[in-house]
Scaffold this active site. Structure first.
Site, PDB file in Angstrom:
ATOM      1  N   GLY A  85      -3.497   5.280   0.831  1.00  0.00           N
ATOM      2  CA  GLY A  85      -4.335   4.288   1.491  1.00  0.00           C
ATOM      3  C   GLY A  85      -4.715   3.113   0.609  1.00  0.00           C
ATOM      4  CB  VAL A  86      -5.194   2.609  -2.760  1.00  0.00           C
ATOM      5  CG1 VAL A  86      -6.496   3.291  -2.319  1.00  0.00           C
ATOM      6  CG2 VAL A  86      -4.283   3.604  -3.480  1.00  0.00           C
ATOM      7  CB  THR A 129      -0.892   0.015   1.254  1.00  0.00           C
ATOM      8  OG1 THR A 129      -0.049   0.018   2.417  1.00  0.00           O
ATOM      9  CG2 THR A 129      -1.804  -1.195   1.292  1.00  0.00           C
ATOM     10  CG  ASP A 130       0.050   4.623  -2.348  1.00  0.00           C
ATOM     11  OD1 ASP A 130      -1.015   4.896  -1.764  1.00  0.00           O
ATOM     12  OD2 ASP A 130       0.163   4.706  -3.580  1.00  0.00           O
ATOM     13  CB  ALA A 131       1.049   8.097   1.778  1.00  0.00           C
TER      14      ALA A 131
END
Lengths: 147, 147, 147, 147
Positions: A24-25, A20-22
């Site tokens: 949120g996905v 995931t990344d910042a």
């Protein structure tokens, strides 16, 4: 890019923090990791390990083209399934059609063109007949061009 | 793990989406990537490329130990600096002390033990005298054990 | 996928161990990381940070499509350049044309379709006029469709 | 760092191209990914999902310390097992002892200190009694300090 047939191979992927990344996905490049794992497991299910293919037959599968569509976002803890089929089989080239599903939701669609390469000569090689036969045996495999 | 001296090498790292996770911060394993980039750039600044070291001298640096402390979280778009020093130099082993800073804030501290390995024999090899001399030339390098 | 014009933005990328795989080359998904870094740095060079766009304007750029071609393989220690241009600008969609070069060798070509999304409503939003104006100001930007 | 007891949790990991690097082995930071997956799956097996813990209880587990030892190298296609135990349980801190095995070979050993954090206040919070009780129930859990 929609596929009509049942996929030839299904592979389960769980989404971890690393994926995931910042926002949120699932980070966009990571769907390609999921698809590569699925192709590898499909080959393994057919009896081929990439490490051995390289060591014993000097063959490596190299990605040449990717066409991808991002439809919905995967999130942490998702239980995903990568559905894989062969869309085309050429002399040295395979095109995989792969979809990442979350239950019945389609998150990601791609076509990945892979070329069989002679590891020593660094040149395209024929897809080995045994791999070709096994993959072509799958009901949804079609050898005609996809456009 | 606090270090008293000025670092021997500074390396700038920008935080991109790929580095972050769904908690909104830099994913914990990625600080090790930042530190590896910094060690590589330090070696390069001293005149050594890892690819060439392997091809020309059959030498590879392999990580054997990591001790790390996470103090504050990096976030998207952060401009970070990796500060690196040599904490110990043994015959075949180097211990790097590395800190990831955001301005004057300390985010991450680690000690990374690296062993010089003969790529053909797969056995520890002496750190080449030219690399040792260059790294030891840095004012904060100390060869005594750190505990 | 060949581009005629000078790129609007250039971004340097170094290849580290983290970017490579056991086939000795840059792992195929990682070119998408390089291209995302380049798009981010281009936005930053124009005065926009993604973290701030999200916090202050509730805008996020989300990738919707990728078309990629792998031409040659990057290897460890390569000094690469990502060349980026805008191929299309729609109301809420941007298409980037990006190429990863090693000196004058073209390694990787892609078109990345990005949609501007309202982070609160999770719906497409217009590309802000200030970003549009700055990107369109670049000489090689063309707003007609690319096929 | 050797552990005497049977591990409390076992988790299977396959090594894909994405996990390896140009030295032909698993990239050093990726063992931390494998261990994080294993901790997540252990929590899930006990009935806790991290996404839900954050949404419903505003609790996040944050890594504070890592001590790691690299003993042997994993390679492409390896079928690995991450063995996890609790080495210490404090009020807001858990220390996991984790080992990555390839059959009976020990590749990687680590201790990972994790703090339970109140996501809203961004301050340490008590490990929820239900999680603590379940983890402490495992036979090899010991609450005394590990040195």
């Amino acid at each position: 890019m929609h596929r009509q047939h049942a996929p030839s191979h299904r592979f389960a992927v769980r989404v971890y923090y690393e994926d995931t990344d910042a926002a949120g996905v699932v980070y966009y490049a990571n769907y390609l990791k999921f698809c590569e794992r699925a192709r590898t497991e499909w080959l393994r299910a057919l009896g081929f390990e990439q490490q051995k293919l390289r060591e014993e037959r000097a063959l490596v599968f190299v990605v040449r083209t990717v066409e991808a569509e991002y439809l919905k976002s995967g999130v942490l803890d998702d239980a995903l399934t990568v559905e894989s089929s062969i869309a085309e089989i050429g002399r040295s080239k395979l095109v995989f059609a792969q979809t990442v599903m979350r239950g019945s939701e389609r998150l990601f669609d791609c076509r990945v063109g892979v070329v069989c390469v002679d590891w020593n000569k660094r040149k395209p090689a024929s897809v080995p007949p045994d791999i070709r036969a096994l993959m072509a045996a799958h009901p949804d495999t079609h050898t005609e061009s996809h456009r």
